[in-house]
Scaffold this motif. Structure first.
Motif, PDB file in Angstrom:
ATOM      1  N   PRO A 127       0.872  -1.256   0.082  1.00 30.96           N
ATOM      2  CA  PRO A 127       0.097   0.037  -0.122  1.00 30.96           C
ATOM      3  C   PRO A 127       0.950   1.200   0.015  1.00 30.96           C
ATOM      4  O   PRO A 127       1.960   1.247   0.438  1.00 30.96           O
ATOM      5  N   LEU A 128       0.398   2.442  -0.277  1.00 36.28           N
ATOM      6  CA  LEU A 128       1.049   3.513  -0.447  1.00 36.28           C
ATOM      7  C   LEU A 128       1.360   4.132   0.949  1.00 36.28           C
ATOM      8  O   LEU A 128       2.309   4.777   1.245  1.00 36.28           O
ATOM      9  N   SER A 129       0.553   3.900   1.999  1.00 37.92           N
ATOM     10  CA  SER A 129       0.787   4.072   3.380  1.00 37.92           C
ATOM     11  C   SER A 129       0.253   2.965   4.197  1.00 37.92           C
ATOM     12  O   SER A 129      -0.936   2.284   4.059  1.00 37.92           O
ATOM     13  N   ILE A 130       0.983   2.790   5.251  1.00 34.49           N
ATOM     14  CA  ILE A 130       0.306   1.921   6.504  1.00 34.49           C
ATOM     15  C   ILE A 130       0.327   2.981   7.441  1.00 34.49           C
ATOM     16  O   ILE A 130       1.507   3.258   8.260  1.00 34.49           O
ATOM     17  N   GLY A 131      -0.690   3.615   7.708  1.00 38.11           N
ATOM     18  CA  GLY A 131      -0.747   4.695   9.011  1.00 38.11           C
ATOM     19  C   GLY A 131       0.104   5.909   8.664  1.00 38.11           C
ATOM     20  O   GLY A 131       0.085   6.312   7.463  1.00 38.11           O
ATOM     21  N   ALA A 132       1.155   6.295   9.347  1.00 42.46           N
ATOM     22  CA  ALA A 132       1.937   7.297   8.978  1.00 42.46           C
ATOM     23  C   ALA A 132       3.141   6.703   8.220  1.00 42.46           C
ATOM     24  O   ALA A 132       3.968   7.415   7.796  1.00 42.46           O
ATOM     25  N   ARG A 133       3.224   5.424   7.984  1.00 47.92           N
ATOM     26  CA  ARG A 133       4.517   4.899   7.389  1.00 47.92           C
ATOM     27  C   ARG A 133       4.120   4.696   5.944  1.00 47.92           C
ATOM     28  O   ARG A 133       3.176   4.174   5.337  1.00 47.92           O
ATOM     29  N   ARG A 134       5.102   4.851   5.087  1.00 45.80           N
ATOM     30  CA  ARG A 134       5.092   4.475   3.664  1.00 45.80           C
ATOM     31  C   ARG A 134       5.838   3.681   3.125  1.00 45.80           C
ATOM     32  O   ARG A 134       7.223   3.712   3.211  1.00 45.80           O
ATOM     33  N   PRO A 135       5.236   2.511   2.776  1.00 45.41           N
ATOM     34  CA  PRO A 135       6.429   1.219   2.162  1.00 45.41           C
ATOM     35  C   PRO A 135       7.183   1.511   0.903  1.00 45.41           C
ATOM     36  O   PRO A 135       8.329   0.909   0.966  1.00 45.41           O
ATOM     37  N   THR A 136       6.706   2.453   0.060  1.00 47.42           N
ATOM     38  CA  THR A 136       7.497   2.673  -1.023  1.00 47.42           C
ATOM     39  C   THR A 136       7.916   4.165  -1.279  1.00 47.42           C
ATOM     40  O   THR A 136       8.809   4.467  -2.194  1.00 47.42           O
ATOM     41  N   GLN A 137       7.021   5.173  -1.000  1.00 51.74           N
ATOM     42  CA  GLN A 137       7.567   6.571  -1.383  1.00 51.74           C
ATOM     43  C   GLN A 137       8.756   6.981  -0.977  1.00 51.74           C
ATOM     44  O   GLN A 137       8.975   6.784   0.141  1.00 51.74           O
ATOM     45  N   GLY A 138       9.384   7.532  -1.809  1.00 46.02           N
ATOM     46  CA  GLY A 138      10.693   8.097  -1.546  1.00 46.02           C
ATOM     47  C   GLY A 138      12.065   7.108  -1.710  1.00 46.02           C
ATOM     48  O   GLY A 138      12.935   7.417  -1.593  1.00 46.02           O
ATOM     49  N   SER A 150      13.817 -12.918 -28.134  1.00 54.60           N
ATOM     50  CA  SER A 150      14.603 -11.763 -28.164  1.00 54.60           C
ATOM     51  C   SER A 150      14.289 -10.629 -27.390  1.00 54.60           C
ATOM     52  O   SER A 150      13.429 -10.736 -26.651  1.00 54.60           O
ATOM     53  N   GLN A 151      15.171  -9.574 -27.214  1.00 52.82           N
ATOM     54  CA  GLN A 151      15.240  -8.397 -26.301  1.00 52.82           C
ATOM     55  C   GLN A 151      14.132  -7.683 -26.630  1.00 52.82           C
ATOM     56  O   GLN A 151      13.746  -7.537 -27.532  1.00 52.82           O
ATOM     57  N   SER A 152      13.413  -7.231 -25.405  1.00 56.03           N
ATOM     58  CA  SER A 152      12.202  -6.621 -25.210  1.00 56.03           C
ATOM     59  C   SER A 152      12.281  -5.941 -24.015  1.00 56.03           C
ATOM     60  O   SER A 152      13.118  -5.977 -23.042  1.00 56.03           O
ATOM     61  N   PHE A 153      11.351  -4.722 -24.122  1.00 55.54           N
ATOM     62  CA  PHE A 153      11.340  -3.983 -22.926  1.00 55.54           C
ATOM     63  C   PHE A 153       9.929  -3.547 -22.197  1.00 55.54           C
ATOM     64  O   PHE A 153       9.859  -2.817 -21.517  1.00 55.54           O
ATOM     65  N   SER A 154       9.153  -4.514 -22.728  1.00 55.18           N
ATOM     66  CA  SER A 154       7.643  -4.370 -22.371  1.00 55.18           C
ATOM     67  C   SER A 154       7.723  -4.625 -20.859  1.00 55.18           C
ATOM     68  O   SER A 154       6.847  -3.749 -20.064  1.00 55.18           O
ATOM     69  N   SER A 155       8.378  -5.521 -20.027  1.00 54.98           N
ATOM     70  CA  SER A 155       8.202  -5.576 -18.688  1.00 54.98           C
ATOM     71  C   SER A 155       8.679  -4.545 -17.976  1.00 54.98           C
ATOM     72  O   SER A 155       8.269  -4.047 -17.003  1.00 54.98           O
ATOM     73  N   VAL A 156       9.828  -4.037 -18.424  1.00 56.78           N
ATOM     74  CA  VAL A 156      10.501  -3.116 -17.556  1.00 56.78           C
ATOM     75  C   VAL A 156       9.729  -1.645 -17.696  1.00 56.78           C
ATOM     76  O   VAL A 156       9.743  -0.983 -16.830  1.00 56.78           O
ATOM     77  N   ASN A 157       9.198  -1.514 -18.987  1.00 55.20           N
ATOM     78  CA  ASN A 157       8.313  -0.344 -19.275  1.00 55.20           C
ATOM     79  C   ASN A 157       7.251  -0.485 -18.220  1.00 55.20           C
ATOM     80  O   ASN A 157       6.678   0.590 -17.457  1.00 55.20           O
ATOM     81  N   THR A 158       6.476  -1.473 -17.965  1.00 49.76           N
ATOM     82  CA  THR A 158       5.416  -1.582 -17.050  1.00 49.76           C
ATOM     83  C   THR A 158       5.929  -1.296 -15.719  1.00 49.76           C
ATOM     84  O   THR A 158       5.155  -0.758 -14.823  1.00 49.76           O
ATOM     85  N   LEU A 159       7.275  -1.904 -15.186  1.00 51.58           N
ATOM     86  CA  LEU A 159       7.539  -1.764 -14.081  1.00 51.58           C
ATOM     87  C   LEU A 159       7.755  -0.421 -13.622  1.00 51.58           C
ATOM     88  O   LEU A 159       7.659   0.123 -12.399  1.00 51.58           O
ATOM     89  N   ARG A 160       8.354   0.373 -14.653  1.00 52.21           N
ATOM     90  CA  ARG A 160       8.601   1.982 -14.428  1.00 52.21           C
ATOM     91  C   ARG A 160       7.373   2.617 -14.224  1.00 52.21           C
ATOM     92  O   ARG A 160       7.154   3.327 -13.228  1.00 52.21           O
ATOM     93  N   LEU A 162       4.435   1.068 -12.818  1.00 48.76           N
ATOM     94  CA  LEU A 162       4.198   0.712 -11.461  1.00 48.76           C
ATOM     95  C   LEU A 162       5.060   1.782 -10.419  1.00 48.76           C
ATOM     96  O   LEU A 162       4.471   2.099  -9.321  1.00 48.76           O
ATOM     97  N   GLY A 163       6.232   1.914 -10.549  1.00 51.73           N
ATOM     98  CA  GLY A 163       7.145   2.445  -9.692  1.00 51.73           C
ATOM     99  C   GLY A 163       6.539   4.103  -9.445  1.00 51.73           C
ATOM    100  O   GLY A 163       6.631   4.404  -8.622  1.00 51.73           O
ATOM    101  N   ARG A 164       6.119   4.481 -10.686  1.00 50.33           N
ATOM    102  CA  ARG A 164       5.691   5.856 -10.660  1.00 50.33           C
ATOM    103  C   ARG A 164       4.395   5.737  -9.773  1.00 50.33           C
ATOM    104  O   ARG A 164       4.424   6.740  -9.078  1.00 50.33           O
ATOM    105  N   TRP A 165       3.512   5.030  -9.855  1.00 46.00           N
ATOM    106  CA  TRP A 165       2.240   4.737  -9.267  1.00 46.00           C
ATOM    107  C   TRP A 165       2.713   4.833  -7.772  1.00 46.00           C
ATOM    108  O   TRP A 165       1.961   5.120  -6.771  1.00 46.00           O
ATOM    109  N   MET A 166       3.658   3.962  -7.225  1.00 44.01           N
ATOM    110  CA  MET A 166       3.862   3.745  -6.032  1.00 44.01           C
ATOM    111  C   MET A 166       4.858   4.799  -5.428  1.00 44.01           C
ATOM    112  O   MET A 166       5.460   4.745  -4.467  1.00 44.01           O
ATOM    113  N   ARG A 167       5.142   5.847  -6.237  1.00 43.02           N
ATOM    114  CA  ARG A 167       5.946   7.277  -5.785  1.00 43.02           C
ATOM    115  C   ARG A 167       7.315   7.087  -5.561  1.00 43.02           C
ATOM    116  O   ARG A 167       7.977   7.510  -4.627  1.00 43.02           O
TER     117      ARG A 167
END
Length: 243
Positions: A127-138, A150-160, A162-167
């Motif tokens: 979650p973005l927050s657990i009370g006042a604690r943030r597991p991912t933000q920052g 062959s080489q692809s970047f679909s997964s890393v693009n999705t992970l990026r 997701l990382g943005r959504w998780m701040r």
């Protein structure tokens, strides 16, 4: 059973600046500062999981660069909301490890042009927050993927994404290992440009994590949250006066 794997030190890297492994001030850390704390997640439960093997290589390198890596084992992680209140030991451990971490590595196979369901389940349990604690933000984030073709970047693009959504602060570099079944032997990655890229990514992750460490509070402080908190304080004061 613990879900944290322990790993041996990496083989000698001929171009490695020894200051990383021997002189911690090269990282900008003093002798009393703790090593950068890095959580690593992988997205496959196959017996021979190339995302896990790549993650283990990354963890070896992180230790060599002076960090403290911990790999989460998702083998008994339930789906979100499968267990009432997500009250499950694996969920609790994943969240505590995320709170412990200062940076993270996410490594997923590419399946049908996307990250695996397991990889998404792991992220969805943070979650973005657990009370006042943030597991991912920052926190910093490095993204990696392995492919059967062959080489692809679909997964890393999705992970990026997701990382943005998780701040999270996702570093510029990334790793994509093509035809991963050719790149590993006896559980270790062969010397190759793919391996060298993982070295580059882990080195960059440690640098970004150390550089960000003194400023993390700036990334977890926002106007909207201060405004909301001020409104709560004002409401409590008004209630006290009314009583």
């Amino acid at each position: 059973m613990s879900r944290i794997r322990t790993l041996a030190d990496p083989d000698h890297l001929p171009a490695l600046d020894r200051r990383y492994a021997v002189e911690r001030p090269a990282l900008g850390l003093g002798p009393a500062d703790h090593p950068p704390r890095i959580l690593l997640l992988y997205g496959s439960l196959r017996e021979t999981s190339y995302s896990r093997l790549a993650t283990e290589e990354a963890a070896r390198l992180l230790r060599c660069f002076g960090a403290e890596p911990r790999i989460f084992d998702p083998s008994d992680l339930p789906f979100p909301e499968q267990v009432k209140g997500d009250d499950h030991p694996a969920v609790h451990e994943l969240r505590e490890l995320s709170l412990w971490s200062e940076g993270q590595v996410w490594c997923s196979p590419e399946r049908h042009g996307q990250v695996t369901g397991l990889m998404k389940v792991e992220v969805d349990h943070l979650p973005l927050s657990i009370g006042a604690r943030r597991p991912t933000q920052g926190r910093t984030l490095a993204v990696m993927q392995v492919s059967g073709g062959s080489q692809s970047f679909s997964s890393v693009n999705t992970l990026r994404l997701l990382g943005r959504w998780m701040r999270m602060v996702t570093i510029p570099n990334q790793s994509s290992v093509a035809m991963a079944f050719k790149e590993f032997e006896n559980g270790r990655m062969r010397p190759s440009p793919y391996y060298d890229r993982i070295v580059d990514v882990m080195e960059e992750l440690v640098r970004f994590t150390v550089l960000l460490r003194p400023h993390v509070d700036q990334f977890t402080d926002s106007y909207s949250e201060r405004k909301e908190e001020a409104a709560k304080v004002e409401a409590r004061l008004s209630l006290d006066k009314a009583l």
